[in-house]
Design a protein around this motif. Structure first.
Motif, PDB file in Angstrom:
ATOM      1  N   LEU A 166     -32.225  -7.386 -92.541  1.00 17.64           N
ATOM      2  CA  LEU A 166     -33.016  -6.664 -91.540  1.00 17.64           C
ATOM      3  C   LEU A 166     -34.310  -6.146 -92.165  1.00 17.64           C
ATOM      4  N   ALA A 167     -34.213  -5.600 -93.386  1.00 17.71           N
ATOM      5  CA  ALA A 167     -35.404  -5.109 -94.072  1.00 17.71           C
ATOM      6  C   ALA A 167     -36.394  -6.243 -94.323  1.00 17.71           C
ATOM      7  N   ALA A 168     -35.877  -7.430 -94.658  1.00 23.32           N
ATOM      8  CA  ALA A 168     -36.750  -8.582 -94.897  1.00 23.32           C
ATOM      9  C   ALA A 168     -37.458  -9.013 -93.617  1.00 23.32           C
ATOM     10  N   GLU A 169     -36.873  -8.661 -92.458  1.00 23.25           N
ATOM     11  CA  GLU A 169     -37.504  -8.973 -91.177  1.00 23.25           C
ATOM     12  C   GLU A 169     -38.593  -7.961 -90.813  1.00 23.25           C
ATOM     13  N   GLY A 170     -38.743  -6.913 -91.615  1.00 26.24           N
ATOM     14  CA  GLY A 170     -39.812  -5.945 -91.386  1.00 26.24           C
ATOM     15  C   GLY A 170     -39.371  -4.615 -90.820  1.00 26.24           C
ATOM     16  N   VAL A 171     -38.062  -4.412 -90.652  1.00 29.37           N
ATOM     17  CA  VAL A 171     -37.544  -3.134 -90.155  1.00 29.37           C
ATOM     18  C   VAL A 171     -37.099  -2.293 -91.349  1.00 29.37           C
ATOM     19  N   THR A 172     -37.608  -1.090 -91.462  1.00 32.51           N
ATOM     20  CA  THR A 172     -37.195  -0.199 -92.542  1.00 32.51           C
ATOM     21  C   THR A 172     -35.757   0.255 -92.310  1.00 32.51           C
ATOM     22  N   VAL A 173     -34.979   0.302 -93.374  1.00 30.96           N
ATOM     23  CA  VAL A 173     -33.574   0.696 -93.302  1.00 30.96           C
ATOM     24  C   VAL A 173     -33.414   2.083 -93.924  1.00 30.96           C
ATOM     25  N   GLY A 174     -32.708   2.956 -93.226  1.00 34.46           N
ATOM     26  CA  GLY A 174     -32.510   4.309 -93.735  1.00 34.46           C
ATOM     27  C   GLY A 174     -31.142   4.850 -93.381  1.00 34.46           C
ATOM     28  N   ILE A 175     -30.907   6.087 -93.745  1.00 37.27           N
ATOM     29  CA  ILE A 175     -29.668   6.774 -93.388  1.00 37.27           C
ATOM     30  C   ILE A 175     -29.993   8.126 -92.776  1.00 37.27           C
ATOM     31  N   SER A 176     -29.061   8.633 -91.968  1.00 36.41           N
ATOM     32  CA  SER A 176     -29.045  10.059 -91.652  1.00 36.41           C
ATOM     33  C   SER A 176     -27.765  10.627 -92.232  1.00 36.41           C
ATOM     34  N   THR A 177     -27.736  11.920 -92.467  1.00 38.01           N
ATOM     35  CA  THR A 177     -26.572  12.554 -93.073  1.00 38.01           C
ATOM     36  C   THR A 177     -26.126  13.757 -92.253  1.00 38.01           C
ATOM     37  N   SER A 178     -24.873  14.093 -92.415  1.00 32.88           N
ATOM     38  CA  SER A 178     -24.302  15.273 -91.768  1.00 32.88           C
ATOM     39  C   SER A 178     -23.199  15.823 -92.652  1.00 32.88           C
ATOM     40  N   GLY A 179     -22.799  17.071 -92.390  1.00 32.96           N
ATOM     41  CA  GLY A 179     -21.660  17.652 -93.075  1.00 32.96           C
ATOM     42  C   GLY A 179     -22.032  18.480 -94.288  1.00 32.96           C
ATOM     43  N   PRO A 180     -21.077  19.233 -94.820  1.00 32.48           N
ATOM     44  CA  PRO A 180     -21.363  20.170 -95.905  1.00 32.48           C
ATOM     45  C   PRO A 180     -21.693  19.510 -97.229  1.00 32.48           C
ATOM     46  N   ALA A 181     -21.461  18.202 -97.366  1.00 33.55           N
ATOM     47  CA  ALA A 181     -21.758  17.511 -98.625  1.00 33.55           C
ATOM     48  C   ALA A 181     -22.927  16.542 -98.454  1.00 33.55           C
ATOM     49  N   GLN A 182     -23.930  16.945 -97.676  1.00 33.77           N
ATOM     50  CA  GLN A 182     -25.081  16.071 -97.472  1.00 33.77           C
ATOM     51  C   GLN A 182     -25.743  15.668 -98.790  1.00 33.77           C
ATOM     52  N   GLY A 183     -25.843  16.600 -99.718  1.00 32.51           N
ATOM     53  CA  GLY A 183     -26.486  16.307-100.994  1.00 32.51           C
ATOM     54  C   GLY A 183     -25.814  15.157-101.716  1.00 32.51           C
ATOM     55  N   PRO A 198     -34.034  -0.790-104.122  1.00 32.88           N
ATOM     56  CA  PRO A 198     -33.413   0.248-103.302  1.00 32.88           C
ATOM     57  C   PRO A 198     -33.317  -0.205-101.844  1.00 32.88           C
ATOM     58  N   LEU A 199     -32.155   0.008-101.243  1.00 33.70           N
ATOM     59  CA  LEU A 199     -31.949  -0.441 -99.867  1.00 33.70           C
ATOM     60  C   LEU A 199     -32.446   0.568 -98.845  1.00 33.70           C
ATOM     61  N   PHE A 200     -32.096   1.833 -99.049  1.00 32.31           N
ATOM     62  CA  PHE A 200     -32.410   2.857 -98.056  1.00 32.31           C
ATOM     63  C   PHE A 200     -33.743   3.520 -98.390  1.00 32.31           C
ATOM     64  N   ARG A 201     -34.709   3.368 -97.498  1.00 37.57           N
ATOM     65  CA  ARG A 201     -36.069   3.845 -97.765  1.00 37.57           C
ATOM     66  C   ARG A 201     -36.370   5.183 -97.088  1.00 37.57           C
ATOM     67  N   THR A 202     -35.513   5.602 -96.173  1.00 38.36           N
ATOM     68  CA  THR A 202     -35.706   6.898 -95.510  1.00 38.36           C
ATOM     69  C   THR A 202     -34.393   7.655 -95.489  1.00 38.36           C
ATOM     70  N   VAL A 203     -34.505   8.976 -95.472  1.00 32.50           N
ATOM     71  CA  VAL A 203     -33.345   9.864 -95.371  1.00 32.50           C
ATOM     72  C   VAL A 203     -33.633  10.887 -94.282  1.00 32.50           C
ATOM     73  N   GLN A 204     -32.717  11.002 -93.333  1.00 31.62           N
ATOM     74  CA  GLN A 204     -32.836  12.013 -92.266  1.00 31.62           C
ATOM     75  C   GLN A 204     -31.636  12.950 -92.375  1.00 31.62           C
ATOM     76  N   SER A 205     -31.910  14.224 -92.597  1.00 31.23           N
ATOM     77  CA  SER A 205     -30.824  15.175 -92.856  1.00 31.23           C
ATOM     78  C   SER A 205     -31.039  16.474 -92.097  1.00 31.23           C
ATOM     79  N   THR A 206     -29.932  17.175 -91.889  1.00 34.69           N
ATOM     80  CA  THR A 206     -29.994  18.528 -91.345  1.00 34.69           C
ATOM     81  C   THR A 206     -30.474  19.477 -92.432  1.00 34.69           C
ATOM     82  N   TYR A 207     -31.521  20.219 -92.101  1.00 34.98           N
ATOM     83  CA  TYR A 207     -32.035  21.238 -93.018  1.00 34.98           C
ATOM     84  C   TYR A 207     -32.668  22.314 -92.156  1.00 34.98           C
TER      85      TYR A 207
END
Length: 318
Positions: A166-183, A198-207
């Motif tokens: 998917l990344a090779a097709e031009g879509v950036t790949v990322g993750i979001s996180t949740s829970g007390p062990a986000q770090g 590196p596979l995951f280029r973005t991180v979306q987290s609760t802060y």
């Protein structure tokens, strides 16, 4: 991405705030105050209109990142309709969505379950096609929804290979996180590679001021070249009525939500913080954070992470 999120966020101070559609893509959610913010009769068309009103207002104000998910009811559909109707805006925004949760409430507010989590390759393949059918080439960023340290998405080589395609097709790949062990989840994701990169280029987290525990890991992600997106900066509405924020807002001549968002935006590692507004008035109040300069450190409101996430899990869907 056709327009990079980092470049979009650098355009103006307001563009460091994105619009998340969790609150308006489905009739029920856990944000506080929804009885006041949304019509009592939350039909599909009523929520579509509200979504489009917010998207229009956000774009006009300078917001350039729009965030949806497969589990946000019809959020992807509402967003796709808006993009088709506004081709100039469609060329100018960065669109992100997420896979990994399936919406199962069937447009009911009283459903026993609203979403089901599954990070398997089969779910990715199904939801990727569903997202493709709606957003097509408009999708810039596809994120795994709510990764925790025990998620198979962090260790499944077959899934990683498919995400790399998917990344090779031009879509950036990322993750979001949740829970007390986000770090822990963030640091594990930083180590995941595909084809030696590196596979995951973005991180979306609760802060937010109540739950800042992911801050150190997010700073590490930023230092490692990742784009950092902050969600739930208002703690699902819990920060809107706090006495400490009310006092700070009064001193600054603004609103508590603007103070809460400004406290996030002043972190140097934040690329974009999401507004989860359900009304145009709320959005305008949130966007005031972009021009707000906080002085003295705010009162320490942080809760123990486990207590915060326990409180979040007890919020009613309404």
């Amino acid at each position: 991405m056709s327009v990079s999120l980092a470049a979009a966020a650098a355009a103006t101070p307001v563009s460091r705030i994105g619009l998340g559609l969790a609150a308006v893509g489905r009739p029920g959610y856990i944000n506080l105050g929804r009885d006041r913010d949304l019509p009592a009769d939350r039909t599909v068309e009523a929520m579509r209109r509200r979504s489009h009103e917010l998207l229009d207002a956000a774009y006009a104000a300078g917001v350039r990142y729009l965030d949806a998910a497969r589990s946000y009811g019809l959020a992807e559909e509402f967003l796709a309709d808006w993009l088709r109707a506004r081709p100039e805006a469609a060329r100018d925004v960065v669109v992100g969505s997420k896979w990994g949760y399936t919406y199962v409430a069937d447009w009911r507010m009283d459903a026993d379950a609203h979403e089901v989590k599954d990070h398997s390759l089969a779910t990715y393949e199904r939801q990727r096609e569903e997202t493709r059918a709606l957003l097509g080439d408009h999708l810039d960023l596809y994120q795994i929804h709510s990764v925790t340290p025990d998620s198979p998405a962090l260790t499944d080589p077959a899934l990683h290979a498919r995400l790399a395609r998917l990344a090779a097709e031009g879509v950036t790949v990322g993750i979001s996180t949740s829970g007390p062990a986000q770090g822990d989840a963030i640091r594990a994701a930083l180590e995941v590679e595909a084809d030696g990169r590196p596979l995951f280029r973005t991180v979306q987290s609760t802060y937010n001021l109540l739950e800042p525990s992911a801050g150190a890991a997010l700073a590490e992600a930023h230092a490692a070249g990742r784009t950092v997106i902050v969600k739930e900066a208002m703690a699902n509405g819990r920060l809107a009525g706090g006495e400490a924020l009310r006092r700070a807002a009064e001193e600054l001549g603004t609103t508590p939500d603007a103070v809460a968002l400004a406290a996030v935006l002043r972190q140097p590692w934040v690329t974009v913080a999401l507004s989860g507004a359900a009304t145009v008035a709320q959005l305008g109040s949130n966007l005031a954070a972009a021009g707000l300069r906080l002085g003295e450190p705010l009162e320490d409101l942080a809760e123990p992470p486990k207590a915060y996430w326990q409180a979040r899990s007890s919020l009613p869907w309404s």
